[in-house]
Design a protein around this motif. Structure first.
Motif, short mmCIF file in Angstrom:
data_model
loop_
_atom_site.label_atom_id
_atom_site.label_comp_id
_atom_site.label_asym_id
_atom_site.label_seq_id
_atom_site.Cartn_x
_atom_site.Cartn_y
_atom_site.Cartn_z
N GLN A 64 -35.11 -40.98 28.76
CA GLN A 64 -35.73 -39.73 29.22
C GLN A 64 -35.55 -38.62 28.19
OE1 GLN A 64 -33.95 -38.98 33.04
NE2 GLN A 64 -35.23 -40.47 34.09
N GLN A 65 -34.38 -38.54 27.59
CA GLN A 65 -34.14 -37.51 26.57
C GLN A 65 -35.02 -37.73 25.36
OE1 GLN A 65 -29.92 -37.98 26.01
NE2 GLN A 65 -29.41 -36.50 27.61
N LEU A 66 -35.17 -38.97 24.94
CA LEU A 66 -36.04 -39.27 23.80
C LEU A 66 -37.50 -38.91 24.11
CD1 LEU A 66 -34.47 -42.65 22.67
CD2 LEU A 66 -34.67 -40.59 21.24
N VAL A 67 -37.96 -39.26 25.30
CA VAL A 67 -39.32 -38.93 25.70
C VAL A 67 -39.50 -37.41 25.73
CG1 VAL A 67 -40.96 -38.97 27.64
CG2 VAL A 67 -39.79 -41.08 26.93
N ALA B 279 -31.48 -41.29 18.62
CA ALA B 279 -30.33 -40.90 19.45
C ALA B 279 -29.09 -41.48 18.80
CB ALA B 279 -30.49 -41.44 20.86
N GLU B 280 -28.12 -40.63 18.55
CA GLU B 280 -26.94 -41.03 17.80
C GLU B 280 -25.68 -40.55 18.50
OE1 GLU B 280 -26.14 -40.85 13.14
OE2 GLU B 280 -26.26 -38.87 14.05
N GLU B 281 -24.65 -41.38 18.48
CA GLU B 281 -23.35 -41.01 19.01
C GLU B 281 -22.29 -41.52 18.05
OE1 GLU B 281 -20.56 -41.87 22.87
OE2 GLU B 281 -22.72 -41.83 23.14
N SER C 268 -31.12 -45.17 30.97
CA SER C 268 -32.36 -44.50 31.38
C SER C 268 -32.34 -43.02 31.03
CB SER C 268 -32.61 -44.69 32.88
OG SER C 268 -31.59 -44.08 33.63
N GLN C 269 -31.19 -42.38 31.10
CA GLN C 269 -31.09 -40.96 30.74
C GLN C 269 -31.40 -40.77 29.25
OE1 GLN C 269 -27.35 -39.05 31.52
NE2 GLN C 269 -28.14 -37.03 31.03
N LEU C 270 -30.93 -41.68 28.42
CA LEU C 270 -31.21 -41.60 26.99
C LEU C 270 -32.71 -41.74 26.74
CD1 LEU C 270 -30.32 -41.48 24.05
CD2 LEU C 270 -29.94 -43.94 24.16
#
Length: 113
Positions: free
Chosen positions: A93-96, A49-51, A89-91
């Protein structure tokens, strides 16, 4: 600010070490060679995950061959590593979800974390 989840690269290793707060020696089971080797395997995928060029989390998913005692011919998938700040937590969930989508495309029907 746009956050994206992409496949990991060999260049992500140092940033991942900084993310987990272990710049001298990453987790015992991971070395630069193991990270690079995992990137080459067909049964493993690493998502980052990158920003704005900074890594904020990562996940590793691995397929396992079917259990000989199983009635199904499909592989199983396990998320072996998941790292994201506790406030994200949203991040996580996105990774999962990215790991699950990849595993489903590879034919997995059973999953574990």
């Amino acid at each position: 600010m746009s956050q994206s989840i992409r496949k990991g690269t060999a260049g992500d290793f140092q940033n991942m070490k900084e993310l987990v707060g272990n710049t001298e020696k990453i987790m015992d089971e991971w070395s630069r060679e193991q990270w690079s080797s995992s990137l080459q395997r067909e049964d493993v995928e690493i998502f980052v995950a990158e920003e704005e060029g900074a890594i904020h989390g990562y996940a590793v998913v691995r397929l396992s061959k079917k259990d000989p005692a199983s009635f199904t011919e499909r592989p199983t998938a396990a998320i072996t590593h998941l790292c994201a700040p506790s406030c994200e937590s949203q991040l996580r969930q996105q990774l999962v979800q990215k790991c699950l989508s990849w595993a489903k495309q590879k034919g997995a029907t059973d999953f574990s974390l």
